[in-house]
Design an enzyme around this catalytic site. Structure first.
Site, PDB file in Angstrom:
ATOM      1  N   GLY A   1      10.815  42.574  77.052  1.00 22.36           N
ATOM      2  CA  GLY A   1      11.933  43.498  77.050  1.00 22.36           C
ATOM      3  C   GLY A   1      11.495  44.894  76.653  1.00 22.36           C
ATOM      4  N   CYS A   2      12.331  45.867  76.991  1.00 20.91           N
ATOM      5  CA  CYS A   2      11.983  47.262  76.719  1.00 20.91           C
ATOM      6  C   CYS A   2      11.977  47.561  75.222  1.00 20.91           C
ATOM      7  CB  CYS A   2      12.926  48.199  77.461  1.00 20.91           C
ATOM      8  SG  CYS A   2      14.676  47.808  77.234  1.00 20.91           S
TER       9      CYS A   2
END
Length: 881
Positions: A698-699
């Site tokens: 995930g970012c």
């Protein structure tokens, strides 16, 4: 022999120069400060070591421990008055006085004594206007009549006293030197009145002030031999001071902080010998910029080549002086390069031998160099060097299917001061599209060569670097040859062993010795980390390595065709970014794009072929996998949606020998141990190179892990992450989190506990973290402020060094001193990590990290993983930071 604290001598060579090894075997980079003095040379001024340590720690917030210490060593290696001349304009005294005094206080505390000369032009204009006197200028020089001179004199005395008092308040002993410092004649009395042309400088008063522990503060006023006071331009006064003192640095403090090019970008460095004529021919170099460059060239032409000029903002003085990257515009003379393609091109062969032997030790040194000269006389090569031969590089051309080889690189201290090292490497990249070289792994720091290389690999204490080799098969062959033959596979396959053996035998024939002769390398030794092939060391993994044995079903050995890619779920922002990256990738071909909402429409932004959006079903995916139509599936779907498509790929594999790669951008498989977690900077790249199913991180989680990972072994409690994302992170489906009207003048917290990225980060780091996400009104980019408890007392300097060592050579991770900003990472393909502020207990640090959530937080990282899994160079198709 080589002083690591003295190599990157930044007074003239700081943009990409890094600390070099303690020993560079044959033909190393050499620089030794033989006359390093104490921080203070007089009993009147001594620097307490504890205070000095505190200052060094503070300076480490803008530079590494290495940078700060090496520049202190450099600046304290000359007599006090030869450190720096700093010109302070009147506007600086008005608008930035506190920043100026704080910067000067730092220098004073660590034992450095700049000579300060100031003007007061803007203040003078205001006073004359108030007195009803209209300023007059001829050819840009102020006409100074008796009344103007009286006002100017009183003003300069007042401003000088104000500066001295402010410095005293900060604990700096400063001495006003307002009369008798400059001797002058009239510049042209009839034309300009009481304006002086400096004819001499009172160096003795300056030296006396410094020796007594005071910073000398001069005004730009001069006197004739008969005592008449004259007005002198502050820039002119600073130049004459520099000519008299010959300092390492001449600093012009500027509100703008440097010179700017036609695009409005700050110019980092100018090498006058190489760039002056070209610069002056540019249309944008005009008016004040043209005059400033011309005046600085005229000044530097009269000074030693070790002197450089910096134009900087007063708040950036420490960063300019104590970091490799600097802060403003650095201007130096540099040296023009000369070239040789045969021994006859060298004017003095004995001088060449002296250059080659100057860093060699041991009884076989002369014989080794003689054999090397003999080798050069029999084989083609090209040498690059400056006139005094402070720098020398020798490149062997491609032969027998091998790339060009950097066989020799030797740089003296003076060579670094004039930046010849970087000039040479710039020229090498222009003339040699591909280049290979090796260094030893037992040195201290890779940073300089990592900056120059595209990839590296380690074997038996040696590290091979290369750049420009884009074909995956060539990289594979290079790595295999190096694994089998080591350094001997470069250039002439027996060059190293043959020369060493010949030199050793020649010496033994003359005089037997009991001690074994030292090993020989034709290559300059640069510092490297100990990183084994295809492994993840505590410091870092390898930089760019193409998988030498791609799994069955991935790109075949010939790689005659680009990898075929299918993108499932292309409507979102991440899908669009990935399409843009694939369009520029030389070895990937986007064949299918699936989106239910856009089915039937033409794909925009992809130029390699016409692609139409499809609505692919899991059955379609199964059949395509069965036929072997696709090499890589990218699942760009929301969480919880991609499972049927992944299972369709599995089903297709059962009826085929084809094994495609799957990269999933959702969170569905990040906790599945049968999938490889795709964060290349923290996960062994060998695992990714062998993977057929990769869970893209995930970012938020990427930035958080990179921001915490180097300190995991030092954790004294749970890290707390305050994260803020732009609204692109909320996707394209309308919601309050991407409603610009709702977000304006607002910040929205959500998922206050148990966010999936909180669990992801905790699982990957093996340590629980607390994470609170927020969304704000900007479009793209994430900022993390991370509070990290420590299990022992640490300094900001120590922590930043840990991060620099951990991410040395990672092209998509940039460690900075200050807290990074979202606006600076937007549209960039990496992560910036900085801040490193430690509280007063020394047991809690705050680290900040920024990332573009659509790029390194998603699409760029996906492409890194695709490259590794498909057998391409990791950064292929990715503009590195």
């Amino acid at each position: 022999m080589l002083s690591a604290a003295a190599v990157a001598l930044r007074a003239g060579a700081r943009r990409t120069v890094r600390r070099l090894p303690n020993r560079a075997r044959l033909l190393p980079v050499t620089a030794t400060l033989r006359h390093q003095r104490a921080l203070s040379s007089t009993p009147a001024r001594s620097t307490d070591l504890t205070t000095r340590g505190m200052i060094v720690q503070t300076l480490s917030s803008v530079g590494s421990k290495r940078e700060v210490q090496q520049y202190l060593s450099l600046f304290t290696s000359v007599s006090s008055q030869r450190f720096a001349v700093i010109k302070v304009g009147g506007a600086i005294l008005t608008d930035y006085l506190d920043e100026l005094c704080s910067s000067l206080a730092f220098l004073y505390t660590v034992g450095l004594s700049p000579v300060i000369v100031h003007g007061a032009g803007p203040q003078l204009n205001n006073l004359l206007e108030e007195a009803g006197i209209e300023p007059q200028f001829e050819e840009g020089i102020r006409v100074t009549d008796a009344k103007t001179l009286r006002v100017a004199r009183d003003l300069f005395l007042k401003e000088n006293l104000n500066l001295v008092n402010k410095l005293e308040e900060k604990g700096v002993h400063a001495q006003p030197l307002t009369t008798g410092m400059f001797r002058a004649d009239y510049l042209d009395k009839d034309k300009w009145g009481y304006v002086g042309k400096v004819t001499g400088v009172n160096k003795q008063s300056i030296e006396t002030a410094i020796n007594n522990g005071y910073l000398p503060i001069l005004t730009s006023m001069a006197e004739t031999d008969d005592g008449q006071i004259l007005n002198v331009n502050a820039d002119v006064a600073a130049a004459e001071l520099a000519r008299a003192l010959e300092p390492l640095k001449v600093v012009y403090l500027s509100e703008k902080g440097g010179l700017f090019d036609a695009a409005g970008q700050k110019i980092s460095a100018i090498n006058l010998d190489e760039e002056y004529d070209h610069l002056m021919s540019q249309e944008w170099v005009r008016y004040g910029t043209r005059l400033k460059i011309k005046e600085i060239k005229e000044l530097l032409d009269t000074l030693p080549r070790t002197t450089s000029v910096a134009i900087i903002h007063p708040g950036d003085l420490q960063k300019e002086l104590f970091t490799d990257s600097g802060a403003g515009t650095l201007i130096r003379r540099g040296n023009k390069l000369l070239f040789a393609t045969g021994l006859s091109d060298f004017k003095d062969l004995d001088a060449l031998k002296s250059v080659l032997i100057r860093d060699r030790e041991g009884p076989d040194a002369q014989a080794t160099v003689d054999k090397y000269i003999e080798f050069l006389g029999e084989n083609p090569f090209k040498a690059y060097y400056d006139g005094p031969m402070n720098a020398l590089a020798v490149v062997l051309p491609p032969s027998n299917g091998r790339q060009a080889t950097l066989a020799t690189l030797t740089i003296t201290k003076s060579g670094w001061l004039t930046n010849v090292a970087d000039n040479i490497f710039t020229t090498l990249k222009k003339e040699h599209p591909q280049l290979v070289w090796t260094v030893k792994e037992d040195d201290e720091n890779l940073t300089w060569f990592f900056d120059k290389a595209d990839g590296s690999v380690t074997r038996n204490g040696d590290v091979m670097f290369w750049y420009g080799i884009e074909n995956g098969d060539e990289v594979v062959k290079l790595m295999k040859d190096f694994a089998e033959h080591g350094r001997a596979m470069l250039g002439d396959s027996n060059l190293e062993s043959r020369l060493h053996r010949a030199a050793t035998n020649a010496h033994r024939a003359a005089k037997p010795v009991a001690q074994q002769a030292r090993g020989y390398s034709t290559l300059a030794r640069r510092p490297v980390l100990q990183t084994p092939l295809f492994s993840q060391s505590k410091g870092r993994g390898y930089v760019t390595q193409t998988n030498p044995n791609p799994p069955y079903g991935k790109k075949n050995a010939s790689k005659s065709q680009p990898a075929r890619v299918a993108l499932i779920g292309a409507r979102g922002y991440t899908g669009q970014e990935l399409i843009r990256l694939l369009d520029a990738h030389p070895n990937m071909d986007l064949r299918h794009v699936s989106s239910r909402e856009l089915a039937g429409q033409k794909l925009e932004g992809y130029n390699k072929r016409d692609v139409t959006y499809e609505n692919l079903s899991p059955e379609d995916v199964r059949d395509m996998e069965k036929r072997g139509d696709i090499d890589c599936w990218v699942m760009a779907l929301p969480n919880g949606v991609c499972k049927p498509f992944v299972e369709a790929v599995y089903e297709g594999r059962k009826a085929s020998n084809h094994r495609s790669v799957i990269v999933d951008l959702s969170a569905d498989y990040r906790f599945d141990n049968s999938w490889v977690y795709g964060l290349p900077e923290l996960v062994p790249r060998a695992n990714l190179a062998e993977a057929t199913q990769i869970a893209n991180p995930g970012c938020y989680a990427t930035a958080a892990q990179l921001g915490i990972s180097p300190l995991v072994e030092h954790l004294g409690g749970m890290p707390h992450i305050f994260g803020v994302s732009g609204y692109s992170g909320a996707g394209t489906k309308p919601s309050p989190k991407n409603d610009v009207g709702f977000l304006t003048n607002n910040i929205v917290p959500y998922s206050l506990t148990g966010h999936i990225h909180e669990r992801e980060v905790s699982a990957q780091l093996g340590a629980n973290v607390a994470f609170v996400p927020h969304v704000a009104v900007w479009f793209r980019g994430i900022h993390h402020t991370i509070s990290i408890p420590l299990n022992k007392t640490m300094t900001s300097r120590d922590i930043r060094q840990i991060y620099q060592d951990r991410y040395a050579g990672e092209k998509l991770v940039k460690v900075v001193g200050e807290a990074p900003l979202v606006k600076n990472i937007s549209g960039k393909h990496g992560v910036e990590i900085g801040g490193f502020e430690v509280d007063k207990t020394g047991k809690r640090v705050v680290v900040c990290a920024t990332i573009d959530n659509l790029l390194k937080g998603a699409a760029t990282q996906c492409l890194q993983n695709m490259n590794l899994a498909l057998g391409y160079a990791e950064y292929e198709g990715i503009p590195v930071m």
